[in-house]
Structure formats: structure tokens, C-alpha cells
Scaffold this motif. Structure first.
Motif, PDB file in Angstrom:
ATOM      1  N   VAL A 107      -7.032  21.470  88.313  1.00 31.56           N
ATOM      2  CA  VAL A 107      -6.811  20.770  89.581  1.00 31.56           C
ATOM      3  C   VAL A 107      -7.890  19.708  89.735  1.00 31.56           C
ATOM      4  N   PRO A 108      -7.478  18.478  89.836  1.00 24.39           N
ATOM      5  CA  PRO A 108      -8.488  17.418  89.953  1.00 24.39           C
ATOM      6  C   PRO A 108      -9.268  17.561  91.262  1.00 24.39           C
ATOM      7  N   GLY A 109     -10.532  17.341  91.133  1.00 28.04           N
ATOM      8  CA  GLY A 109     -11.347  17.382  92.346  1.00 28.04           C
ATOM      9  C   GLY A 109     -11.892  18.760  92.646  1.00 28.04           C
ATOM     10  N   LEU A 110     -11.373  19.747  91.960  1.00 28.46           N
ATOM     11  CA  LEU A 110     -11.869  21.101  92.200  1.00 28.46           C
ATOM     12  C   LEU A 110     -13.086  21.317  91.309  1.00 28.46           C
ATOM     13  N   THR A 111     -14.112  21.859  91.902  1.00 27.86           N
ATOM     14  CA  THR A 111     -15.313  22.057  91.104  1.00 27.86           C
ATOM     15  C   THR A 111     -15.476  23.531  90.736  1.00 27.86           C
ATOM     16  N   ARG A 112     -16.322  23.715  89.805  1.00 29.92           N
ATOM     17  CA  ARG A 112     -16.601  25.090  89.380  1.00 29.92           C
ATOM     18  C   ARG A 112     -17.198  25.903  90.526  1.00 29.92           C
ATOM     19  N   GLU A 113     -17.995  25.234  91.328  1.00 33.46           N
ATOM     20  CA  GLU A 113     -18.588  25.954  92.453  1.00 33.46           C
ATOM     21  C   GLU A 113     -17.527  26.428  93.421  1.00 33.46           C
ATOM     22  N   ASN A 114     -16.557  25.567  93.640  1.00 32.73           N
ATOM     23  CA  ASN A 114     -15.474  25.966  94.534  1.00 32.73           C
ATOM     24  C   ASN A 114     -14.809  27.223  94.001  1.00 32.73           C
ATOM     25  N   VAL A 115     -14.523  27.158  92.732  1.00 37.34           N
ATOM     26  CA  VAL A 115     -13.846  28.293  92.117  1.00 37.34           C
ATOM     27  C   VAL A 115     -14.742  29.529  92.149  1.00 37.34           C
ATOM     28  N   ALA A 116     -15.966  29.304  91.850  1.00 40.63           N
ATOM     29  CA  ALA A 116     -16.898  30.437  91.830  1.00 40.63           C
ATOM     30  C   ALA A 116     -16.952  31.126  93.172  1.00 40.63           C
TER      31      ALA A 116
END
Lengths: 150, 587
Positions: free
Chosen positions: B240-249
Motif C-alpha cells: 500500500v503506497p504511503g503506508l510505513t513500516r511504523e504504521n504496520v508495526a
């Protein structure tokens, strides 16, 4: 009198304390803590309880003489008293503490005074019974108090 | 959060001394001398090294002087010189030791306070020795957490760990400053939450975890396997563009917690408190969130009655602890996976739902609604548009603070909006909601059950609450579910206070209050170290019972005394133990 008869008498003498609701299971916990290293542990704890609770009772009495009554303070004091009493297994005393606190929360001054009288009675009764019990156990020796109904 | 072990006896690792838990260094603080003495003896019996003190200040100075001198602290709640919770905060901040709170007070609020202040356990007085035998687990657990974090410092889970650690740190500091709790009540809560949240992650635009997004997330997690799912890989899979690893984390962390909670596994205290615990006097976040979902699922099926709306509003919409977004998709996804409800069609729903920002709040709703129902949904929801957008904007990855704050902010507005939309929308939805009730009810019920897993009695009541809430407009339900949660909470409160005792009595003696650090406060009462005031039942096998019961104590005493030739004072007299004569003991 033979030792095992004494032993039985001791056990019997404490039985009513439980049956009649003066003491609860917490008292048994204390007894289980008693060992050779601390042969009089229960008695020591209870003595400590008497000293501390006498102080609390005095404080509560003083607080009850104030006008108007500071229910918050009374509640706090009684909370302490309840905590101590429950830690030695003083069942009836603890119940009276609960009633007292309910009266505090309801702002019922008369109820507080009434409950407190009742509490003091229960406290005195328990004290008498416990002292008799300890007198017995001291005579018999700590090892003889080993039998505890579960 | 210090990764260095606070115990000189063993390193921050898996290695534990052989004699452990013997030798555990316990500091016990209680102003009640009787309790203190008993505790000391009990702890010694457990082979712990005990230091006792009767004042919080003394305890603090002891700890400060010898930072590595103690493994765990047990403290009373009510102390004259310092509140036990304050001590707890200090210790958490300065020494980062596990702290167990104790009190004769078993009220939910107090226990909750313990939780929110970071206590690792809460013992109800009178404390039994069985409760103390297991306190070493808190020491091990804490070390393990620290070690695990330390280990993972170089891995892909760094973001996760950082999040966790900084959340822990934030938690300690914020708890200490009271910001965490107080902020809930202030108008500028949102900024606070943002700040607080942003201290843990870099400032970045809030991610809206829509239904679609969450579904992708869950799919990715499942593909990887929940144990192997690391943010980096999840991110790659999701693409997903714009999604960061931190968001996911961050999202992953919450999801994991949610899953664990459902399966009833013990949680890391810090994690859980960071993510979900609401302020002391607010509702329980996870519980409400699950209930919120129940509400939604039931709402979607037309289960919620209109008349409950008034109750919900009255219950206080502003006091919900429901996270606006995070838990709901998680919960609902859980629905999908756990219960395999074929009727839940996300595809259809999410198109409709995600098209409107307010719908983000509704993504937890199983999409059993027909398009025209969704249109109604839109209709009602859009009237709440501005509110919801606010919610969306802030609900991102933050800790629950965001959602809580937002809800607090918007409570009044919502109340009004709910008033408006109730009349017009409820009938519509009711009529068009022809969905089978059973599946969603089951889902909702099971969810409720899961979150109340150990608390059978409360489950029944909550389930009832759920079913009472049928036929509520979905749009309104989204917002009113907060109120619902409040109702639920109050319902739970009642249940808890009623159930609390029985649960205590049923409690296993070896368990502690937080053994199930599952979000809902209910579980705190289910297995815990609350000591039972069980009725004393004489054991028939004890020979003492062989004697006729009419022997009272006085009778026995006189019987005994008759045997002796004076010397011993009669039982009825008061006497000083010190002066007790030891002569005349019959042999």
C-alpha cells in the motif's frame, strides 16, 4: 492430664472460635506460618494486632465525638481497622467494620455510632476468647496446636 | 526502560539462578504493622529475602540507595505518608521494578488504578501465602520483556519494539505526570494525545485503517503466519503506497494484543496498558471496543432497539473508551477468521463504507447490509461527517488516547446528532435489515464471550445488553456505541461488583489479578489472588470432632483448670501474656 488429651482439648477449644464465626481461614494461615523458628508466631501477631487496633479504636472514638462527623476520616480509619482485622482472621470484627463503612458512606452518623458499639463488643469478645485460647496453647506447648481441621 | 537487569543476581537473559525463586529480594511496604509482620513471615516462608518498611518514604530511600538491591516491591495502597500509587509511579520511573499493590479494598476502581499506574499485580487483603508464592513470575516476566526487546533491537521488528518501548516509557512518564489520565478529561486532549503518541513514533500523517486496509493487513499476517508476521514483510505484502513500516508495526502490535486477549493468554502488562487501558474511571477500552463491535454487528442486523438509544445517550456518550478504529476492524476480522461467517461480505461493504470518511468508524460492521441500507447509513453518518472526520483524523495509530479524547470531545455533538438521526433512521433500518440475526448475534455473543471468557456471569448480562440494543440505526450506533459501551460498562460494573465476590471465591489461589492481562476488567476478577473468606468447615476427619459439640471453650478451660491445682488464672480474666505463669503445666 495426658498430653494427647491436652492436645485434643486445645483443638477443641479453638473449634468453637471457627464454628461461631469469630475466626476465619486467615487465622489458619497464621497458624501454618508458625514453626520451630517462630513457635509463638500467632500469638505475637495477635498481640501486635491488639496494640495497633487499640490505637485505631481510640482514634475512631475521638473522631466520633467530633461534630459534625468527618465521614471520610472515619471511613479511612475503619478501612485500616478492617485491614488489620482481616489479616488475623477476625471474621466478626471484620463484618462490623464493613457495616460501619457502609454507614459512613451513607453519612449515617447514628448508624456509625451504633455499629461502632457493636464492633467494640465483638472485638472484646474475640479478644477474650483468643486470650483464653493462647493461654491454653502456651500450657500445652506450640506443637500441640498442630491439629487443624481443614 | 532499562535493559540492564536490576538484579545483581542474574543477567537480563534467560538464565536464572538455580535456587530461584528462593532468594528473591522483596521489599514490602505497609503501614499496618500486623499485616507487615504477617507478610514478612509469609515471604520468608517462601524463601524470599524480605525487607520490610512501614513508610513509603523509607521504601523509596531504601530503593534509591540500593537500586539493584531488590527484585520486586509489594506495597499497600493506603498509606498515611504517601499514596501507594504514587510510590508505584516513582518506583516504575526511577527503578523500573515490578510492583505489586495490595489492599483490603477490592473495588474495581482501585484495582483499575493499580493497572493504569503500572502495577504488575494487585493482591486483595488478607493476603494468603499462596498468592505470594508466585510473585517471582513478575520478575521473570519483566526481565524477559527487557531481554526480548534488547534482542530485537537490530531486527525488522525494531519499529515495533521502539513503539513498545517508547510506549512503555511514555506510559511510565505520562502516568507519573498524570497526563495520561488527566488528559482524558481536558478539552485540549487531542493535542496531548497527539503529542504523546508522537513521542513514540515520528510525526507522520495519521493512517486511516479502513476496512479494506485492515483486511489486507490481516490477509498479509495470515499469509505470513501470525508468529512470523513482521512489519516489514507485512508491509511488502500489503503493498500500500504511503503506508510505513511504523504504521504496520503499531497496528500489528494492537492486533496481536487483541488476538491474545481473545485467546485468553496473559498479556504483557505494559503493552496492554499502553494500548488499551482507559483512564481510571473510564470504561475498559478493549471491552468497550468489543462491545462496540457487538453493537455494530447487532445493529447491522437490526438487533438494536430504538429505545435503547435514550439509555445510551443518558449513559454518557462522552465517556466511552472505545477506540474509534483500531480495535473494531481487528475484532471484526477476528469474526471472519474465527467464526467463518460466510454472511459477512466485506467486499461489498467496504466499497460503500470506505467511500465516506465517517464509514471508517463502521468498518467493523459485517457487511450484511443491502446497498440501500448502506445508503441510509451514509445518510445518517454523513450528518455526523464533521465529527467523524475528526475522529478519523486523529484515530490513526495512536494509543487509545486519541480515540478516547476524540470521543470525549465529540460527545456533546454526538448527543445532538444522535437525537436528530434517531427518529428518521431507525425505522428505515429496522425495516430493511432483514439479515438473519443468528449469525451476528452469535458473533457478537461470542465476541462478548471471548472478552468475558472467564467471567461467565457477566457474559450473560452483557449478552442481554447486546440483544437489548437491536434495531438501532447503524450510523447512530457507531456513535452511540460509545454510550452503549458506557452502558455496557455500567452493566459490567454492576456485574463485576456482584460477580466480583463470587469470582473471588472461585479464584484459584495461585493466580494473580493480572494473570490474565486481557483488556476487560472482568478478567481481572476471574483469576486472581483475592483471598476467599470461605466458610470454615470443620474436617470431620479431625479427631477433634469426635468430641461432643457441647464442649464450649469455657467448659474445656474449666475442665483443664480442674486438672491443675490453681496457679493458672481462670480463662475469663484479662491478663497480660508477658506475665503468664508457666508453672503448673501438667505433664
Amino acid at each position: 492430664m495426658e498430653r494427647n488429651q491436652l492436645h485434643r482439648l486445645v483443638a477443641l477449644s479453638r473449634q468453637p472460635l471457627f464454628d461461631q464465626g469469630f475466626l476465619d481461614e486467615q487465622f489458619l494461615q497464621l497458624e501454618e506460618l508458625q514453626d520451630d523458628a517462630n513457635p509463638n508466631f500467632v500469638e505475637e501477631v495477635v498481640t501486635l494486632y491488639y496494640r495497633d487496633s487499640a490505637r485505631l479504636i481510640l482514634n475512631i472514638e475521638q473522631a466520633l465525638e467530633r461534630n459534625p462527623l468527618d465521614f471520610n476520616k472515619l471511613d479511612i480509619l475503619m478501612h485500616q481497622f478492617k485491614g488489620s482485622s482481616s489479616s488475623i482472621g477476625a471474621k466478626k470484627v471484620k463484618a462490623e467494620c464493613t457495616f460501619f463503612r457502609e454507614n459512613c458512606r451513607a453519612g449515617n452518623g447514628e448508624g456509625c455510632i451504633r455499629t461502632f458499639q457493636q464492633l467494640k463488643k465483638e472485638y472484646a469478645t474475640l479478644r477474650k476468647k483468643l486470650e483464653a485460647y493462647f493461654q491454653l496453647t502456651r500450657q500445652v506447648g506450640p506443637a500441640e496446636t498442630a491439629c487443624r481441621p481443614k | 526502560m532499562s535493559t540492564a537487569s536490576s538484579s545483581a543476581a542474574w543477567k537480563a537473559g534467560d538464565v536464572v539462578p538455580d535456587q530461584f525463586p528462593a532468594g528473591l529480594r522483596v521489599l514490602v511496604v505497609d503501614d499496618d504493622p500486623t499485616c507487615l509482620m504477617i507478610l514478612e513471615k509469609m515471604l520468608r516462608t517462601c524463601l524470599y529475602e524480605v525487607t520490610k518498611c512501614n513508610r513509603a518514604e523509607t521504601a523509596l530511600s531504601l530503593l534509591r540507595e540500593n537500586k539493584n538491591g531488590y527484585d520486586i516491591v509489594i506495597s499497600d495502597v493506603h498509606m498515611p505518608d504517601m499514596d501507594g500509587f504514587k510510590l508505584l509511579e516513582h518506583i516504575g520511573l526511577e527503578m523500573d521494578l515490578p510492583v505489586i499493590m495490595m489492599s483490603a479494598d477490592d473495588g474495581k476502581n482501585v484495582v483499575m488504578k493499580g493497572v493504569t499506574h503500572g502495577a504488575c499485580d494487585y493482591l486483595i487483603k488478607p493476603v494468603r501465602i499462596e498468592a505470594l508464592k508466585n510473585i517471582w513470575q513478575h520478575v521473570v516476566r519483566k526481565k524477559k520483556n527487557e531481554w526480548k526487546d534488547f534482542e530485537q533491537s537490530g531486527s525488522v521488528e525494531e519499529g515495533d519494539r521502539q513503539q513498545k518501548q517508547s510506549e512503555d516509557a511514555d506510559y511510565s512518564s505520562s502516568a507519573n505526570e498524570g497526563n495520561w489520565r488527566n488528559s482524558k478529561k481536558r478539552k485540549d486532549e487531542e493535542e496531548e494525545a497527539e503529542e504523546r503518541d508522537d513521542t513514540s513514533t515520528l510525526k507522520k500523517p495519521r493512517v486511516v485503517w479502513s476496512v479494506e486496509l485492515h483486511q489486507q493487513f490481516v490477509a498479509a499476517v495470515n499469509q505470513l503466519g501470525i508468529d512470523k508476521a513482521v512489519p516489514k514483510k507485512i508491509l511488502e505484502l500489503m503493498n500500500v503506497p504511503g503506508l510505513t513500516r511504523e504504521n504496520v508495526a503499531s497496528h500489528l502490535q494492537k492486533y496481536r494484543l487483541y488476538l491474545r486477549r481473545l485467546s485468553g493468554v496473559s498479556q504483557h502488562q505494559n503493552n496492554l496498558t499502553n494500548s488499551f487501558i482507559s483512564p481510571q474511571d473510564a470504561t475498559y477500552g478493549p471491552l468497550s471496543s468489543l462491545n462496540g463491535l457487538d453493537l455494530q454487528t447487532l445493529a447491522a442486523t437490526g438487533q438494536l432497539p430504538a429505545q435503547s438509544l435514550a439509555t445510551l445517550q443518558a449513559a454518557g456518550l462522552g465517556r466511552s473508551a472505545v477506540k474509534s478504529r483500531m480495535p473494531m476492524p481487528i475484532v471484526d476480522q477476528r469474526n471472519l477468521f474465527s467464526f467463518e461467517n460466510p454472511k459477512l461480505r466485506f467486499g461489498e461493504g467496504q466499497q460503500q463504507l470506505s467511500s465516506s470518511k465517517p464509514m471508517n468508524l463502521l468498518h467493523g460492521i459485517p457487511t450484511t447490509m443491502e446497498p440501500k441500507q448502506l445508503a441510509n447509513l451514509h445518510h445518517s453518518a454523513q450528518s455526523l461527517g464533521s465529527m467523524n472526520m475528526q475522529v478519523n483524523a486523529h484515530g490513526g495509530q495512536g494509543g487509545q488516547g486519541d480515540s478516547l479524547l476524540m470521543q470525549m470531545n465529540q460527545s456533546q455533538a454526538r448527543g445532538q446528532i444522535l437525537n436528530e438521526s434517531t427518529g428518521s433512521h431507525v425505522p428505515t433500518l429496522t425495516s430493511s435489515m432483514g439479515q438473519p440475526v443468528l449469525s451476528n448475534t452469535v458473533v457478537g455473543g461470542v465476541l462478548a464471550r471471548n472478552c468475558l471468557a472467564e467471567n461467565g456471569m457477566t457474559f450473560n448480562d452483557s449478552h442481554q445488553n447486546n440483544s437489548l440494543q437491536s434495531n438501532l440505526d447503524v450510523g447512530t450506533s457507531v456513535l452511540s456505541h460509545q454510550g452503549f459501551s458506557s452502558t455496557q460498562r455500567t452493566g459490567q460494573n454492576r456485574n463485576i461488583s456482584a460477580v466480583g465476590k463470587p469470582m473471588f471465591t472461585a479464584g484459584d489461589t495461585t493466580d494473580h489479578v493480572n494473570a490474565q492481562n486481557v483488556g476487560p476488567i472482568n478478567t481481572f476478577f476471574t483469576d486472581n489472588s483475592v483471598r476467599v473468606k470461605s466458610e470454615f468447615v470443620p474436617d470431620a476427619s479431625c479427631e477433634t470432632n469426635l468430641f461432643p459439640e457441647q464442649f464450649g471453650q469455657e467448659d474445656l478451660m474449666s475442665a483443664l483448670l480442674k486438672q491443675q491445682q490453681g496457679g493458672v488464672a481462670p480463662a475469663e480474666n484479662e491478663f497480660d501474656f508477658d506475665g503468664y505463669p508457666l508453672d503448673n503445666i501438667p505433664v
